[in-house]
Design an enzyme around this catalytic site. Sequence first.
Site, short mmCIF file in Angstrom:
data_model
loop_
_atom_site.label_atom_id
_atom_site.label_comp_id
_atom_site.label_asym_id
_atom_site.label_seq_id
_atom_site.Cartn_x
_atom_site.Cartn_y
_atom_site.Cartn_z
N ASN A 1 -3.14 2.22 10.41
CA ASN A 1 -3.89 2.72 9.25
C ASN A 1 -4.45 1.48 8.56
O ASN A 1 -3.93 1.03 7.55
CB ASN A 1 -2.98 3.52 8.31
CG ASN A 1 -3.75 4.05 7.11
OD1 ASN A 1 -4.98 4.11 7.10
ND2 ASN A 1 -3.01 4.42 6.06
N PRO A 2 -5.53 0.92 9.13
CA PRO A 2 -6.03 -0.37 8.66
C PRO A 2 -6.92 -0.21 7.42
O PRO A 2 -7.27 0.92 7.03
CB PRO A 2 -6.86 -0.85 9.85
CG PRO A 2 -7.42 0.43 10.41
CD PRO A 2 -6.33 1.46 10.24
N PHE B 1 0.83 -1.21 0.00
CA PHE B 1 0.00 0.00 0.00
C PHE B 1 0.86 1.26 0.00
O PHE B 1 1.84 1.36 0.74
CB PHE B 1 -0.92 -0.02 1.22
CG PHE B 1 -1.89 1.12 1.27
CD1 PHE B 1 -3.00 1.13 0.45
CD2 PHE B 1 -1.70 2.18 2.14
CE1 PHE B 1 -3.91 2.19 0.49
CE2 PHE B 1 -2.59 3.24 2.20
CZ PHE B 1 -3.71 3.24 1.37
#
Length: 284
Positions: free
Chosen positions: A191-192, A91
């Site tokens: 920061n899921p 990500f």
Amino acid sequence: MKIAEALSTGVNTLSDAGIENAEQECRWIMEDLLHKNILSITSGRHDDLPMDVSERYTHLLSRRRRGEPLVRILGNQYFFGRRFDVHPGVFIPRPATETLVEEALKCIKGIPSPKILDVGVGTGAILVSLLLEYPDAFGWGIDISDVAIQNAKHNAERFHLSDRVDFTNHDMTQPETWTGLGIAFDLIVANPPYIRDSEQSELPPEVRDHEPPQALYSGPDGLDHIQMIAQWAHHALTPQGCLLIEFGIDQSNSIKELFSRLRYRDVTIIPDLTGRPRVLRATS
């Protein structure tokens, strides 16, 4: 071809493809290829562009014109004032997440040798930034993705932090992850994934087609991962430990209610630089 001509051609190519900030992106590509800053490139704009660089530049412009994110093309992203390498399948850290880092530094201020856990560590940008800003801190990063763990280790090594940080492969949605950590942390950051499963078709192609799905989606309401963190983070925090979680813009009321119901204290919503609700802060 002169450098100035190549830049002009690139701007037209990207602009015709509807890409915003085409001029800036062409400069970033050229900086990366020539290993020079924009001032050096500008001063030498009438120089010939080497043939191999010209071919590479054209290839990268073609990838960008087809919608591939510039970070994926260049393999790096600036975060909290530093450049982080971003590996395929990991990500991409976003500028909005810098709000979480700023708030985290406030949480650990004055704590001697604080222990920090980053849940879903990704590239390591959050955790590495905190360790660089707070030289007495020690960090642990967990992620379900082996690729992400290797990316985080790589970035920690680049900043000479290997002796202050540990990365392991764990699934944040499993209770045994939390009960088996064996450490009480002064700070947990995350920061899921927080996008609803049904919103996949609504995402911009740059996100939907180029980010790992396991880093994006989190059930029907987008809260599956946050609910698991809320339920189990108590087990991994010190008595006065702080928890910081990034969430979606329309989720602030739901997660504030969730953490309050689970008897976290001082539950607060922190806005990002645009004023949008971005980060939840709570203490154990």
